[in-house]
Write an enzyme that holds these catalytic residues in place. Structure first.
Site, short mmCIF file in Angstrom:
data_model
loop_
_atom_site.label_atom_id
_atom_site.label_comp_id
_atom_site.label_asym_id
_atom_site.label_seq_id
_atom_site.Cartn_x
_atom_site.Cartn_y
_atom_site.Cartn_z
N LYS A 6 0.83 -1.20 0.00
CA LYS A 6 0.00 0.00 0.00
C LYS A 6 0.87 1.26 0.00
O LYS A 6 0.59 2.21 -0.71
CB LYS A 6 -0.91 0.00 1.23
CG LYS A 6 -2.06 -0.94 1.05
CD LYS A 6 -3.22 -0.76 1.96
CE LYS A 6 -2.95 -0.43 3.36
NZ LYS A 6 -4.06 -0.84 4.23
N ASP A 10 -8.77 1.46 5.23
CA ASP A 10 -9.15 0.07 5.40
C ASP A 10 -9.85 -0.32 4.11
O ASP A 10 -10.59 0.48 3.54
CB ASP A 10 -10.08 -0.10 6.60
CG ASP A 10 -10.08 -1.55 7.08
OD1 ASP A 10 -9.12 -2.29 6.80
OD2 ASP A 10 -11.05 -1.95 7.74
#
Ligand code: ITT
Length: 191
Positions: free
Chosen positions: A12, A68
């Site tokens: 990420k 998330d």
């Protein structure tokens, strides 16, 4: 502008860094000395994103954003959803998770799915939320070796390759995470 990005996930970090360029001075959890597991106790992706950003901003006194994400499959009642990372068990294996997903979808006609990213930004005493979705279909095999997670089984709408068959730059043009981060950046630019 100095901001903490509340993640330890290198995949990420690479994706977001590519999107942000040098517009923001990002510090990671390791940079601020946060090595503990941040609780994500809730049943929704939205609540867990907020739990992460509030934990870091309250405990470490730094403006922060947390994301998330998960894969939502309506024909499986929204699973794996909030359980995406550990769908097939606590070993958090991407291969095991995809295998279980394909097994649970065998014989199921409706293969529609979407990735959802929620970003929670904690700025001063206020929280903001940004969402991005990438709609597509789960195919019945794995294709490609790029990306991570469920990428080898997900073909985005309008494409014939899976996310795992795309380069990072190609995936970043259409991904749920890019859409959510574009909204975050737009907000920060105008704040
Ligand atoms: P954190 O430590 O930052 O929470 P994570 O691996 O749990 O990292 P996410 O919360 O973003 O990452 O995503 C949860 C799971 O959803 C992840 O482990 C994958 O299985 C799946 N997922 C999220 N984004 C994905 C993507 O772009 N491609 C494929 N799978 C993805």
């Amino acid at each position: 502008m100095k901001l903490c990005f509340a993640t330890n996930n290198q995949n990420k970090l690479r994706e977001i860094q590519a999107l942000l360029g040098d517009r923001f001075e990002l510090v990671t959890l390791a940079d601020i000395g946060c090595t503990e597991d941040i609780p994500e106790p809730y049943d929704t992706i939205q609540e867990n994103a907020k739990a992460k950003s509030s934990y870091v901003s309250e405990k470490y006194g730094i403006d922060c954003f947390a994301d998330d994400s998960g894969l939502v499959v309506p024909s499986l009642n929204g699973e794996p959803g909030v359980h995406s990372a550990y769908y097939a068990g606590p070993q958090r294996s991407h291969d095991d998770n995809i295998a279980l997903l394909l097994k649970n979808l065998s014989g199921v006609e409706d293969r529609n799915a979407y990735f959802l990213t929620v970003i929670s930004l904690s700025l001063g005493n206020t929280y903001y939320a940004f969402e991005g979705r990438a709609h597509g279909k789960i195919i019945d095999e794995k294709r490609g070796s790029g990306g991570f997670g469920y990428d080898p089984a997900f073909v985005p709408d309008g494409q014939d390759r899976t996310f795992a068959e795309m380069t990072l730059a190609e995936k970043s043009q259409i991904s749920h995470r890019s859409i959510a981060f574009a909204a975050l950046i737009d907000f920060l630019d105008h704040h």
